[in-house]
Write a protein that holds these residues in place. Structure first.
Motif, PDB file in Angstrom:
ATOM      1  N   ASP A  10       0.826  -1.209   0.000  1.00 28.97           N
ATOM      2  CA  ASP A  10       0.000   0.000   0.000  1.00 28.97           C
ATOM      3  C   ASP A  10       0.862   1.261   0.000  1.00 28.97           C
ATOM      4  O   ASP A  10       0.336   2.367  -0.070  1.00 28.97           O
ATOM      5  CB  ASP A  10      -0.955   0.007   1.194  1.00 28.97           C
ATOM      6  N   GLU A  12       3.040   4.361  -1.193  1.00 32.01           N
ATOM      7  CA  GLU A  12       2.902   5.212  -2.382  1.00 32.01           C
ATOM      8  C   GLU A  12       4.003   4.930  -3.408  1.00 32.01           C
ATOM      9  O   GLU A  12       3.854   5.277  -4.580  1.00 32.01           O
ATOM     10  CB  GLU A  12       2.923   6.687  -1.979  1.00 32.01           C
ATOM     11  N   ASP A  15       2.459   3.246  -6.328  1.00 36.07           N
ATOM     12  CA  ASP A  15       1.259   3.836  -6.929  1.00 36.07           C
ATOM     13  C   ASP A  15       1.253   3.775  -8.456  1.00 36.07           C
ATOM     14  O   ASP A  15       0.197   3.581  -9.066  1.00 36.07           O
ATOM     15  CB  ASP A  15       1.084   5.289  -6.475  1.00 36.07           C
ATOM     16  N   SER A  37       0.200  -3.737   7.609  1.00 33.66           N
ATOM     17  CA  SER A  37      -0.055  -2.325   7.895  1.00 33.66           C
ATOM     18  C   SER A  37       0.964  -1.809   8.905  1.00 33.66           C
ATOM     19  O   SER A  37       1.552  -2.573   9.674  1.00 33.66           O
ATOM     20  CB  SER A  37      -1.479  -2.121   8.410  1.00 33.66           C
ATOM     21  N   GLU A  41      -4.037   4.426   9.547  1.00 35.07           N
ATOM     22  CA  GLU A  41      -4.799   4.491   8.290  1.00 35.07           C
ATOM     23  C   GLU A  41      -4.609   3.216   7.464  1.00 35.07           C
ATOM     24  O   GLU A  41      -5.554   2.719   6.846  1.00 35.07           O
ATOM     25  CB  GLU A  41      -4.372   5.707   7.467  1.00 35.07           C
ATOM     26  N   SER A  42      -3.397   2.683   7.450  1.00 38.94           N
ATOM     27  CA  SER A  42      -3.145   1.499   6.619  1.00 38.94           C
ATOM     28  C   SER A  42      -3.839   0.249   7.160  1.00 38.94           C
ATOM     29  O   SER A  42      -4.031  -0.722   6.430  1.00 38.94           O
ATOM     30  CB  SER A  42      -1.641   1.254   6.456  1.00 38.94           C
ATOM     31  N   ARG A  45      -6.634   0.162   4.793  1.00 37.30           N
ATOM     32  CA  ARG A  45      -6.268  -0.032   3.382  1.00 37.30           C
ATOM     33  C   ARG A  45      -5.833  -1.464   3.092  1.00 37.30           C
ATOM     34  O   ARG A  45      -6.213  -2.049   2.075  1.00 37.30           O
ATOM     35  CB  ARG A  45      -5.104   0.894   2.990  1.00 37.30           C
ATOM     36  N   GLU A  48      -8.449  -4.254   2.562  1.00 36.51           N
ATOM     37  CA  GLU A  48      -9.159  -4.046   1.300  1.00 36.51           C
ATOM     38  C   GLU A  48      -8.324  -4.519   0.117  1.00 36.51           C
ATOM     39  O   GLU A  48      -8.849  -5.107  -0.833  1.00 36.51           O
ATOM     40  CB  GLU A  48      -9.520  -2.556   1.139  1.00 36.51           C
ATOM     41  N   MET A  49      -7.019  -4.268   0.166  1.00 37.91           N
ATOM     42  CA  MET A  49      -6.122  -4.757  -0.888  1.00 37.91           C
ATOM     43  C   MET A  49      -6.142  -6.273  -0.947  1.00 37.91           C
ATOM     44  O   MET A  49      -6.187  -6.878  -2.016  1.00 37.91           O
ATOM     45  CB  MET A  49      -4.688  -4.279  -0.647  1.00 37.91           C
ATOM     46  N   GLN A  81     -11.280  -4.659  12.124  1.00 38.69           N
ATOM     47  CA  GLN A  81     -10.724  -5.165  10.874  1.00 38.69           C
ATOM     48  C   GLN A  81     -10.432  -6.665  10.928  1.00 38.69           C
ATOM     49  O   GLN A  81     -10.318  -7.326   9.900  1.00 38.69           O
ATOM     50  CB  GLN A  81      -9.444  -4.399  10.516  1.00 38.69           C
TER      51      GLN A  81
END
Length: 256
Positions: A10, A12, A15, A37, A41-42, A45, A48-49, A81
């Motif tokens: 995840d 950047e 990206d 993670s 925030e991660s 994310r 979901e990935m 989560q």
């Protein structure tokens, strides 16, 4: 096939070509990836990935450099989560006295809370420890006994690694094992059985030779496996097969 036990896709740094890169994993011998993670925030994310890629799983936890973002409310939200069946570990968690981004008592508090969460959920832990050897071992002896997990990106003595192995933990070996100045990790690999090693990239960080200083990715694990095979006097195929079995046992992920 290669099992990358610790990645950060995840980031950047991926990206621009994330989809293309992940689509190429199978043909490059990578069978499974656990995406980990680090920030609060991660934690949202990364699961979901994992849903989008059949070969990807997730670990949820907050890195010691980021624990200032945790509160009781956020901790409760993060805990939600773990209802996702593709979340297979608590991590990465631990202590970091190199950057010292957060007060050490705060780091210790949330490290212990996340170890307790792993015990409650019966999940493995991914332990980050940098320049915090004594405090990490003290907390692990008090709060980590009977858990399973990985001492991620291992950087301490071979003797301490043996102690962790006796406690039932795996040692995470990454790109540093290929570095000329990676003497301590090479000594650790020689000292502990292959059955106690798991392979990891920590990508996009810690790329092995010949890619040192560049962006890391899961297929580069073959270079780490080659170095371990050379140190152990076994074949690369054996290193990949045994470490994959170790990882599946750790995360309780069945083979295809």
């Amino acid at each position: 096939m290669i099992f990358d036990t610790h990645a950060h896709y995840d980031s950047e740094q991926f990206d621009e070509d994330r989809e293309e890169l992940l689509a190429s994993m199978q043909e490059n011998g990578v069978g499974t990836i656990v995406n980990v993670s680090a920030s609060y925030e991660s934690c949202f994310r990364v699961p979901e990935m994992a849903k989008r890629y059949p070969f990807m799983y997730a670990a949820v936890g907050v890195h010691p450099d980021e624990v200032g973002d945790l509160s009781e409310e956020n901790f409760r939200k993060m805990k939600g989560q773990f209802q996702n069946e593709k979340v297979v570990a608590v991590g990465e968690i631990g202590l970091d006295y190199y950057w010292d981004n957060e007060p050490r008592d705060v780091q210790k508090k949330w490290f212990i809370r996340q170890l307790e969460l792993a015990r409650e959920l019966d999940l493995p832990v991914l332990i980050h420890s940098r320049e915090a050897a004594a405090d990490t071992m003290e907390i692990m002896k008090e709060h980590g006994q009977g858990l399973r997990g990985v001492i991620h990106c291992y950087s301490y003595s071979a003797e301490m690694a043996v102690e962790y192995v006796k406690m039932g933990y795996y040692i995470g070996v990454g790109g540093v094992v290929t570095f000329k100045n990676g003497r301590k990790l090479k000594e650790t690999v020689l000292k502990i059985p292959l059955e106690s090693i798991v392979l990891e990239t920590d990508c996009p960080y810690m790329a092995p030779v010949p890619f040192r200083g560049k962006r890391n990715q899961s297929s580069y694990i073959q270079y780490m496996a080659q170095e371990i095979a050379s140190l152990k006097g076994v074949s690369v195929e054996e290193v990949i097969a045994v470490t994959e079995a170790n990882a599946r046992n750790l995360y309780q992920i069945k083979g295809e």
